[in-house]
Design a protein around this motif. Structure first.
Motif, mmCIF file in Angstrom:
data_model
loop_
_atom_site.group_PDB
_atom_site.id
_atom_site.type_symbol
_atom_site.label_atom_id
_atom_site.label_comp_id
_atom_site.label_asym_id
_atom_site.label_seq_id
_atom_site.Cartn_x
_atom_site.Cartn_y
_atom_site.Cartn_z
ATOM 1 N N ARG A 65 -5.155 5.646 -2.384
ATOM 2 C CA ARG A 65 -4.780 5.095 -1.071
ATOM 3 C C ARG A 65 -3.480 4.290 -1.119
ATOM 4 N N PRO A 66 -3.304 3.364 -2.067
ATOM 5 C CA PRO A 66 -2.027 2.639 -2.112
ATOM 6 C C PRO A 66 -0.842 3.567 -2.424
ATOM 7 N N PHE A 67 -1.075 4.571 -3.251
ATOM 8 C CA PHE A 67 -0.038 5.555 -3.582
ATOM 9 C C PHE A 67 0.395 6.307 -2.329
ATOM 10 N N LYS A 68 -0.581 6.842 -1.591
ATOM 11 C CA LYS A 68 -0.269 7.587 -0.369
ATOM 12 C C LYS A 68 0.417 6.691 0.668
ATOM 13 N N LYS A 69 -0.082 5.480 0.820
ATOM 14 C CA LYS A 69 0.494 4.550 1.798
ATOM 15 C C LYS A 69 1.954 4.243 1.461
ATOM 16 N N ALA A 70 2.242 4.053 0.185
ATOM 17 C CA ALA A 70 3.617 3.764 -0.238
ATOM 18 C C ALA A 70 4.533 4.963 0.011
ATOM 19 N N LEU A 71 4.047 6.172 -0.263
ATOM 20 C CA LEU A 71 4.863 7.364 -0.004
ATOM 21 C C LEU A 71 5.179 7.486 1.483
ATOM 22 N N ALA A 73 5.165 5.133 3.769
ATOM 23 C CA ALA A 73 6.041 4.028 4.178
ATOM 24 C C ALA A 73 7.498 4.311 3.834
ATOM 25 N N ASP A 74 7.724 5.011 2.729
ATOM 26 C CA ASP A 74 9.088 5.339 2.309
ATOM 27 C C ASP A 74 9.555 6.693 2.835
ATOM 28 N N ASN A 121 -0.906 12.039 4.738
ATOM 29 C CA ASN A 121 0.234 12.559 3.986
ATOM 30 C C ASN A 121 1.367 13.013 4.894
#
Length: 132
Positions: A65-71, A73-74, A121
């Motif tokens: 979840r944090p990985f997907k959220k960061a992607l 967001a960027d 995603n």
């Protein structure tokens, strides 16, 4: 050696299956129960039913979840799919209610667009320059 399956982490497998088949046009290849709530759920291109499978993998691992959220967001897509005519796909998908974060854009050797898969995603679609 060749790739036979790759995955995209999804928040909801049923919703993802609906999106990837109903909107993007993939076809279901495998739907095998793994445990009480998760499935080995894969889709393939109708043009290559015995080709590379895309696993609609549950986002259950704590790092996902944090990985997907960061992607997101960027503005970084999780994966990329090739299309023959990006303009036609953009129009078709937009008519189906698919939200794009980037409309078709020239990017060197490709034209690209980025869409929201509704399952956490961003997905990039690309057309090789020189294609129709």
């Amino acid at each position: 050696m060749k790739i036979y399956v790759t995955s995209v982490f999804v928040d909801d497998q049923a919703k993802a299956l609906d999106f990837y088949t109903g909107k993007l046009g993939f076809i279901k290849k495998n739907d095998i129960p793994v445990d009480g709530e998760n499935r080995w759920l894969t889709v393939v291109s109708p043009d290559a039913p015995d080709g590379v499978e895309l696993l609609l993998e549950p986002s259950g691992h704590p790092a996902v979840r944090p990985f997907k959220k960061a992607l997101v967001a960027d503005g970084i897509p999780m994966t990329s799919f090739q299309v023959d005519d990006i303009g036609a796909q953009y129009e078709r998908l937009t008519a189906l209610g698919v939200a794009f974060t980037l409309p078709p854009t020239d990017a060197g050797p490709v034209k690209m667009a980025v869409l929201d898969d509704t399952c956490g995603n961003l997905i990039q679609i690309v057309q090789m320059v020189g294609s129709p």
